[in-house]
Design an enzyme around this catalytic site. Structure first.
Site, PDB file in Angstrom:
ATOM      1  N   ASN A  11     -35.912  21.659  59.103  1.00 49.36           N
ATOM      2  CA  ASN A  11     -35.440  22.885  58.443  1.00 49.36           C
ATOM      3  C   ASN A  11     -35.794  22.874  56.983  1.00 49.36           C
ATOM      4  O   ASN A  11     -35.276  22.167  56.186  1.00 49.36           O
ATOM      5  CB  ASN A  11     -33.462  22.940  58.565  1.00 49.36           C
ATOM      6  N   LYS A  13     -35.516  25.127  55.082  1.00 46.82           N
ATOM      7  CA  LYS A  13     -34.509  26.244  54.495  1.00 46.82           C
ATOM      8  C   LYS A  13     -35.534  27.141  53.389  1.00 46.82           C
ATOM      9  O   LYS A  13     -36.573  27.586  53.798  1.00 46.82           O
ATOM     10  CB  LYS A  13     -33.653  25.473  53.378  1.00 46.82           C
ATOM     11  N   HIS A  96     -26.265  27.646  61.181  1.00 48.04           N
ATOM     12  CA  HIS A  96     -26.212  26.701  60.232  1.00 48.04           C
ATOM     13  C   HIS A  96     -25.319  26.826  59.130  1.00 48.04           C
ATOM     14  O   HIS A  96     -24.806  27.924  59.064  1.00 48.04           O
ATOM     15  CB  HIS A  96     -27.954  26.552  59.502  1.00 48.04           C
ATOM     16  N   GLU A  98     -25.213  26.641  56.197  1.00 44.52           N
ATOM     17  CA  GLU A  98     -25.238  27.564  55.034  1.00 44.52           C
ATOM     18  C   GLU A  98     -25.386  29.171  55.564  1.00 44.52           C
ATOM     19  O   GLU A  98     -24.757  29.980  54.652  1.00 44.52           O
ATOM     20  CB  GLU A  98     -26.543  27.313  54.332  1.00 44.52           C
ATOM     21  N   GLU A 166     -23.778  18.798  62.429  1.00 45.87           N
ATOM     22  CA  GLU A 166     -24.054  18.673  60.970  1.00 45.87           C
ATOM     23  C   GLU A 166     -22.847  18.772  60.253  1.00 45.87           C
ATOM     24  O   GLU A 166     -22.248  19.633  59.886  1.00 45.87           O
ATOM     25  CB  GLU A 166     -24.897  19.588  60.514  1.00 45.87           C
ATOM     26  N   GLY A 172     -27.638  17.897  52.508  1.00 48.06           N
ATOM     27  CA  GLY A 172     -27.961  17.944  51.311  1.00 48.06           C
ATOM     28  C   GLY A 172     -27.228  17.272  49.981  1.00 48.06           C
ATOM     29  O   GLY A 172     -27.556  17.229  48.839  1.00 48.06           O
TER      30      GLY A 172
HETATM   31  C1  PEP Z   1     -29.887  20.824  56.975  1.00 48.82           C
HETATM   32  O1  PEP Z   1     -30.474  21.603  56.478  1.00 48.82           O
HETATM   33  O2  PEP Z   1     -29.813  20.973  58.183  1.00 48.82           O
HETATM   34  C2  PEP Z   1     -29.775  19.379  56.602  1.00 48.82           C
HETATM   35  C3  PEP Z   1     -29.268  18.415  57.510  1.00 48.82           C
HETATM   36  O3  PEP Z   1     -30.081  19.037  55.469  1.00 48.82           O
HETATM   37  P1  PEP Z   1     -30.394  17.617  54.624  1.00 48.82           P
HETATM   38  O4  PEP Z   1     -31.119  16.839  55.563  1.00 48.82           O
HETATM   39  O5  PEP Z   1     -30.895  17.799  53.634  1.00 48.82           O
HETATM   40  O6  PEP Z   1     -28.967  17.029  54.360  1.00 48.82           O
END
Ligand code: PEP
Length: 254
Positions: A11, A13, A96, A98, A166, A172
Site C-alpha cells: 500500500n 498510500k 483502510h 486511514e 491491521e 506506521g
Molecule cells: C498500511 O498502510 O496498511 C500499513 C500496514 O502501513 P505500515 O506497514 O507502514 O505500518
C-alpha cells in the site's frame, strides 16, 4: 500445511509520483517475477494506476487501487467508481483505517464497497483492526468480529475476499503486533467468517497481517498458521524491503 496461496500487497498510500512509481516497479520487477509462489500486488495512488498497470501487463504482479466509491456513477466529485477500475486493476483496498479515521468511512459504507468491488470482479482487500484505545479496553475481539460481520453482510462470494487484520496502533508506528497475538486475532477472524459463510469457505479465505511489517519481523508472522501474507505500507516503498518480504512469504510455504 495450508493450501492458501500467500498474498503480499504494498500500500503505497499518498506517496510516489508517476515517475517514482514506475522506477520503483522497474527496480522490483525482475526479483518479484521470480517469486511466483506468492500473489504479489502493488497499490499505487490513482494517478499512477494506468502507467503502472501498463508496465506490469504480461507479468503476474497484480495492481490494486487504494480505494473506490460504491456508486456506479454520478455527482461524487473526486471519487472513482468500480467500473472505472475494471480492466485496469485486479484488487482494491477497502476500509483502510486511514479511510475510516480521516474520511469517516463506517462499516455500512465498507460493506457497500465490498459488494461493489466483487460486482465488477475485483478482489477486495478488506481492512479491519482495533484502535489503541479499543485494544487497551480489551475490545479487540468485539471490534474486529463486528467489522468482519458488517463487511461481509449479504456478501455472496466471500471466498473472493481477502481480509487484512491491521491493528490501528501498529500502522506506521514501528510497533508491530506480536506474531502470536496477530495469529490469535486472525484465527478469530477466520472463525467469524465461518459463522457467516461456512467453515469450508472460511478455511480458504486469505487473511493478511498489516502494521509495521518489515523484512526483519515478517518471518515470524508468516510462520504462523493462520497468517497468509501481509499488507505492507512503509516497507513497500523500498524495492529491497518489499522484495524481501515477498521472498520470506515464498520461503515459508516451501
Ligand atoms: C498500511 O498502510 O496498511 C500499513 C500496514 O502501513 P505500515 O506497514 O507502514 O505500518
Amino acid at each position: 500445511m495450508t493450501s492458501r496461496k500467500p498474498i503480499v500487497a504494498g500500500n503505497w498510500k499518498m506517496n510516489t509520483t508517476i515517475a517514482e512509481g514506475l522506477a520503483l516497479v522497474d527496480e522490483m520487477l525482475p526479483r518479484l517475477q521470480a517469486l511466483d509462489a506468492v500473489e504479489r500486488v502493488v497499490c499505487p495512488p490513482f494517478v499512477s494506476l494506468s502507467a503502472i498497470a501498463e508496465r506490469l501487463r504480461g507479468t503476474d504482479v497484480g495492481v490494486g487501487a487504494q480505494n473506490m466509491h460504491p456508486e456506479s456513477r454520478g455527482a461524487f466529485t473526486g471519487e472513482v467508481a468500480p467500473a472505472m477500475l475494471e480492466g485496469l486493476v485486479g484488487y482494491v483496498i477497502i476500509g483502510h483505517s486511514e479511510r475510516r479515521q480521516y474520511f469517516c468511512e463506517d462499516d455500512a459504507f465498507v460493506n457497500r464497497k465490498v459488494q461493489a468491488a466483487l460486482g465488477v470482479g475485483l478482489v477486495p482487500i478488506v481492512c479491519v483492526g482495533e484502535t489503541l484505545e479499543q485494544n487497551e479496553r480489551d475490545e479487540t475481539e468485539a471490534v474486529v468480529t463486528g467489522q468482519v460481520r458488517a463487511a461481509l453482510d449479504e456478501v455472496q462470494h466471500v471466498s473472493g475476499v481477502v481480509i487484512a487484520y491491521e491493528p490501528v496502533w501498529a500502522i506506521g508506528t514501528g510497533r508491530a503486533a506480536t506474531p502470536d497475538g496477530a495469529n490469535e486475532t486472525i484465527g478469530l477472524i477466520r472463525r467469524t467468517i465461518g459463522t457467516v459463510a461456512g467453515e469450508q469457505t472460511a478455511g480458504g479465505v486469505r487473511i493478511q497481517y498489516g502494521g509495521s511489517v518489515t523484512p526483519e519481523n515478517f518471518a515470524a508472522f508468516i510462520a504462523q498458521p493462520d497468517i497468509d501474507g501481509a499488507l505492507v505500507g512503509g516497507a513497500s516503498l523500498k524495492a529491497d524491503s518489499f522484495v524481501e518480504i515477498v521472498r520470506l512469504a515464498a520461503a515459508a510455504r516451501v
